[in-house]
Design a protein around this motif. Structure first.
Motif, mmCIF file in Angstrom:
data_model
loop_
_atom_site.group_PDB
_atom_site.id
_atom_site.type_symbol
_atom_site.label_atom_id
_atom_site.label_comp_id
_atom_site.label_asym_id
_atom_site.label_seq_id
_atom_site.Cartn_x
_atom_site.Cartn_y
_atom_site.Cartn_z
ATOM 1 N N GLU A 1 -78.577 8.961 20.829
ATOM 2 C CA GLU A 1 -77.988 8.415 19.603
ATOM 3 C C GLU A 1 -78.997 7.548 18.842
ATOM 4 O O GLU A 1 -79.134 7.672 17.613
ATOM 5 N N CYS B 1 -71.746 1.972 15.716
ATOM 6 C CA CYS B 1 -70.296 1.860 15.909
ATOM 7 C C CYS B 1 -69.798 2.883 16.924
ATOM 8 O O CYS B 1 -68.930 2.588 17.758
ATOM 9 N N ALA B 2 -70.343 4.115 16.846
ATOM 10 C CA ALA B 2 -69.927 5.153 17.787
ATOM 11 C C ALA B 2 -70.315 4.780 19.217
ATOM 12 O O ALA B 2 -69.544 5.013 20.160
ATOM 13 N N THR C 1 -67.882 1.972 20.411
ATOM 14 C CA THR C 1 -66.539 2.447 20.740
ATOM 15 C C THR C 1 -66.558 3.366 21.956
ATOM 16 O O THR C 1 -65.582 3.425 22.715
ATOM 17 N N ASN C 2 -67.658 4.071 22.168
ATOM 18 C CA ASN C 2 -67.752 4.913 23.365
ATOM 19 C C ASN C 2 -67.822 4.072 24.629
ATOM 20 O O ASN C 2 -67.403 4.510 25.703
ATOM 21 N N LEU D 1 -66.930 5.119 10.498
ATOM 22 C CA LEU D 1 -67.251 6.505 10.826
ATOM 23 C C LEU D 1 -66.564 7.475 9.873
ATOM 24 O O LEU D 1 -67.166 8.437 9.383
ATOM 25 N N PHE E 1 -62.193 5.357 21.021
ATOM 26 C CA PHE E 1 -61.860 6.046 19.768
ATOM 27 C C PHE E 1 -60.543 6.819 19.875
ATOM 28 O O PHE E 1 -59.627 6.622 19.068
ATOM 29 N N ILE F 1 -70.394 15.063 19.641
ATOM 30 C CA ILE F 1 -70.623 13.832 18.867
ATOM 31 C C ILE F 1 -72.082 13.738 18.438
ATOM 32 O O ILE F 1 -72.394 13.414 17.279
ATOM 33 N N HIS G 1 -73.763 13.749 14.490
ATOM 34 C CA HIS G 1 -74.676 12.718 13.989
ATOM 35 C C HIS G 1 -76.061 13.291 13.682
ATOM 36 O O HIS G 1 -76.754 12.786 12.789
#
Length: 416
Positions: free
Chosen positions: A29, A78-79, A82-83, A101, A172, A378, A382
């Protein structure tokens, strides 16, 4: 508390918690975030430094680049949070992170829709393009796309979200209602714009294809038809001049032939608006195709007097005619439309998998979804933000040349 948390986590991670998989996901990420920020910043700098790139189409592409930059700066962190189930004990902040998101996803798809609409007007309505897609209207369109993205992306904040019994963890799928993700976000806000864009680009490609066929036919008949027309008009003028000297040939028949020759000469010369008005008055061709031809056509086949006498034949200038210049310009439009369509196709390929997983979670809650598949989907969504600049540099020459000029000399590719 543990039962609720375990039930929620079990529904999204049936294979169990895998720390090594999480670490690989987080590393990927942040790599995608770095590439997305760097590449899209270069796109924005290229448009700001090269005046030739400051077109309405590229303004919408800059809007898409800004959304991709924000994906790297905000959405990916943010992803990741939250993950990991963060923040803890703060449901309002958790909903804000989730909404970020959604907003950036909607801004991307709406920017692509604006690009497709601008290309449609530019190619199929060329005479109205400057009036419809003026800089002021372009700014209003950008404001509208971001406002609509903000409204549709913040719907979870408007009480369309789950109320988990355990608010300790910000997961999420434990917070966002899947009916919102599938029926509103996927079906309405993604599939409908995608279908509209595929229809727009399909119409554009079919229209340009028809135009290329007409240009090919025109090139085949231009060599003989134009020379014959010029010769006939020259002979008519010579005969009319001779009869005038003799005091005859001043009737309506001679005037009609002279008007016909002037009309045909105006069409051959391609003299801007006059030629367009003649074609419009005769009602020849379809409106769409004549509009495209008018955009791509420049004056050619200039005629001039070879001698001082009126009866001397006229010579045809060897400059390239309308069809010679129209075909390369049409192919340029095809290449540009193809590049933009590939941006759209890439967006669809990257985002459809994660939405399909959301559909499975909603329609078949008991169906097992591997954690590795979810994290891969995911990452793919991205990664779209990092791939767009590579597509610009590979497909669009203006972007590629500008980026090469911006690169330091030490890393520029050497010319052979």
């Amino acid at each position: 508390m543990n039962a609720t948390r375990g039930g929620c986590l079990a529904s999204i991670m049936p294979q169990g918690y895998q720390p090594h998989l999480k670490l690989a996901y987080i590393a990927a990420e942040f790599l995608i975030a770095l590439l997305a920020i760097t590449g899209n910043l270069l796109v924005c700098l290229a448009v700001s430094r090269n005046r030739k790139l400051r077109t309405v189409t590229n303004y919408f592409l800059v809007s898409l680049a800004v959304a991709d930059i924000l994906v790297g700066l905000l959405a990916i962190p943010c992803a990741v949070l939250t993950n990991l189930g963060r923040p803890l004990y703060n449901m309002p902040l958790c909903l804000v992170l989730v909404s970020v998101l959604m907003v950036l996803t909607q801004s991307s798809i709406l920017s692509l829709l604006a690009v497709a609409a601008e290309r449609y007007v530019a190619i199929l309505l060329p005479f109205q393009h400057q009036r419809i897609v003026s800089p002021r209207n372009a700014r209003l369109a950008l404001l509208f796309t971001w406002s609509l993205a903000l409204i549709s992306g913040t719907v979870p904040l408007m009480r369309w979200h789950k109320q988990p019994g355990d608010s300790e963890y910000c997961i999420f799928t434990c917070v966002v209602d899947m009916t919102y993700m599938v029926y509103f976000n996927f079906f309405c806000c993604l599939l409908v714009p995608l279908a509209a864009m595929f229809i727009i680009y399909g119409h554009i490609f079919l229209t340009i294809r028809r135009q290329l066929r007409r240009i090919t036919v025109a090139r085949g008949t231009a060599g003989t038809g134009m020379e014959d027309t010029v010769t006939q008009c020259s002979a008519t003028e010579g005969a009319a001049g001779g009869r005038t000297d003799l005091g005859i040939g001043t009737g309506t028949g001679g005037e009609a032939k002279e008007r016909k020759c002037k009309t045909e000469e105006g069409i051959l010369n391609g003299a801007g608006a006059s030629g367009a008005e003649v074609g419009a008055s005769n009602g020849t061709g379809e409106a769409v195709e004549s509009g495209i031809a008018a955009v791509f056509t420049k004056p050619g086949f200039r005629t001039g007097s070879a001698g001082s006498g009126s009866s001397s034949p006229r010579s045809v200038d060897a400059r390239p005619g309308p069809s010679d210049e129209a075909k390369p310009r049409t192919r340029q439009e095809i290449r540009k439309a193809t590049s933009l369509f590939l941006v759209l196709f890439l967006f669809m390929v990257c985002w459809i998998p994660i939405h399909c997983i959301n559909c499975v979670l909603l329609l078949c809650p008991k169906c097992p979804v591997p954690m590795s598949l979810t994290l891969g989907a995911i990452l793919l969504s991205h990664a779209n933000s990092a791939l767009n600049p590579l597509l610009y540099a590979y497909r669009m020459r203006s972007f590629r040349h500008t980026l090469m000029v911006m690169c330091p000399r030490s890393i520029r590719p050497k010319r052979q």
